[in-house]
Design an enzyme around this catalytic site. Structure first.
Site, mmCIF file in Angstrom:
data_model
loop_
_atom_site.group_PDB
_atom_site.id
_atom_site.type_symbol
_atom_site.label_atom_id
_atom_site.label_comp_id
_atom_site.label_asym_id
_atom_site.label_seq_id
_atom_site.Cartn_x
_atom_site.Cartn_y
_atom_site.Cartn_z
ATOM 1 N N LYS A 229 0.803 -1.287 0.011
ATOM 2 C CA LYS A 229 -0.069 -0.064 -0.249
ATOM 3 C C LYS A 229 0.964 1.125 -0.025
ATOM 4 C CE LYS A 229 -3.681 -2.664 2.053
ATOM 5 N NZ LYS A 229 -4.300 -3.223 3.368
ATOM 6 N N GLN B 97 -4.761 -1.770 9.402
ATOM 7 C CA GLN B 97 -4.550 -3.269 8.937
ATOM 8 C C GLN B 97 -5.096 -4.274 9.617
ATOM 9 O OE1 GLN B 97 -3.258 -3.566 5.534
ATOM 10 N NE2 GLN B 97 -3.895 -5.759 5.945
ATOM 11 N N ASP C 264 -10.988 2.344 3.343
ATOM 12 C CA ASP C 264 -11.168 0.924 3.472
ATOM 13 C C ASP C 264 -12.472 0.523 3.105
ATOM 14 O OD1 ASP C 264 -9.420 -0.965 3.288
ATOM 15 O OD2 ASP C 264 -8.723 -1.030 5.312
#
Ligand code: NAP
Length: 302
Positions: free
Chosen positions: A53, A97, A120
């Site tokens: 990322k 994460q 997200d």
């Protein structure tokens, strides 16, 4: 029939060219888009995902902030970190994460992220808004799948779409997004009886179970579009999906490879959502120079 390959790597590269232009436009207006990635502990797979990322941010000119927290960090400290990032005007996207260590409740952490920085798409608001088709940030993996489907030029409306896997991050949002596009959707999971009975009816088959070899040709309708979300590392080190690619490609009309299909698109859609967030923030602060956001349009190959 031998399937045409849906190349997620190539589509990602095309989209990222456009992203660099959007970053330049933002920077010319004094906005440097920024993504914060919070990693708790040192799960090796998570470290690889976070690294990918950050690399994608660099490639697109997006500022990235990597915050590493110890595996035994308290819940309060994680929430305080998120709160700081929520207030940081230089950060437009916040990603925590997953998975998190067992003592940190995932739901509370995801809900602490500002809805306006939830790139997200896992905050309850964005999850709920998928039901009505008004999500600000569609979750990255299903969003990437949607664009991959667009490259086939085939209209999803009215098709039988079968999603294998019902997780909160892939299967369920995928089903909702397909329903929003007027497909007739079936979502299967580990307790589904006779999986093949469902998959064989799929015009569009999306597999996200994390089980290598799960989908064999006998389970696939002739001419189906097959999207393999699965990522599995075999004992010999090879990375494969959930679909027996070589055999199923002889039956499908379109198919994604693993690697090189959905994986690169997930990261690409994270950057898309981050840019969208920065553009929204600019618009909110400075009036109407940016058009309302529209989903990237993907043309089918000529
Ligand atoms: P997950 O949370 O473990 O969920 C797996 C889902 O598959 C569950 O709903 C499970 O059913 C279902 N399932 C398991 N075995 C099955 C079977 N034999 N038949 C039918 N359904 C079955 O996994 P996830 O996070 O959604 O990820 C799924 C896969 O996609 C993994 O390989 C993951 O690495 C990969 N992935 C890839 C990307 C990407 O960017 N390409 C992104 C995210 C995930 P139950 O609900 O009944 O347990």
């Amino acid at each position: 029939m031998t399937a045409q390959i849906i190349d997620g790597k190539a589509l990602s590269q095309r989209l990222r060219v456009g992203f660099r232009e959007r970053v330049e436009r933002l920077k010319a207006r004094g906005v440097s888009p920024g993504l914060a990635v919070v990693l708790v502990g040192d799960n090796p797979a998570s470290r690889v995902y976070v690294g990918n990322k950050i690399k994608a941010c660099e490639e697109c000119g997006v500022h990235s902030l990597h915050i590493g927290l110890a595996a035994d960090v308290s819940e309060a400290e994680v929430l305080a970190t998120i709160e700081r990032l929520n207030r940081d005007a230089g950060i437009h996207g916040i990603l925590v994460q997953l998975p998190l260590p067992a003592h940190i409740p995932i739901a509370r952490v995801l809900e602490a992220i500002s809805v306006h920085k939830d790139v997200d798409g896992f905050h309850l608001y964005n999850v709920g808004a998928l039901v009505t088709g008004t999500s600000i940030f569609p979750p990255c993996t299903p969003y990437g799948v949607q664009l991959l489907l667009d490259t086939t030029g085939i209209d999803v409306a009215g098709k039988n779409a079968v999603v294998v896997g019902a997780s909160n991050i892939v299967g369920k949002p995928m089903g909702l997004m397909l329903l929003q596009r007027e497909a007739t959707v079936t979502i299967c999971h580990a307790k589904t009886r006779d999986l093949a009975q469902h998959t064989i009816l799929a015009d569009i088959l999306i597999v996200a179970a994390g089980k290598p070899g799960l989908i064999v040709p006998q389970m696939v309708k002739e001419g189906a579009i097959v999207i393999d979300v699965g990522i599995n590392r075999l004992p010999d080190g090879r990375i494969v999906g959930d679909v027996c690619f070589d055999a199923v490609k002889e039956k499908a009309s379109w198919i994604t490879p693993v690697p090189g299909g959905v994986g690169p698109m997930t990261v690409t859609m994270l950057i898309e959502n981050t840019l969208r967030s920065a553009e929204r923030a600019f618009k909110a602060a400075d009036g109407d120079e940016f058009q309302d956001w529209e989903a990237p349009v993907v043309k089918s190959p000529d």
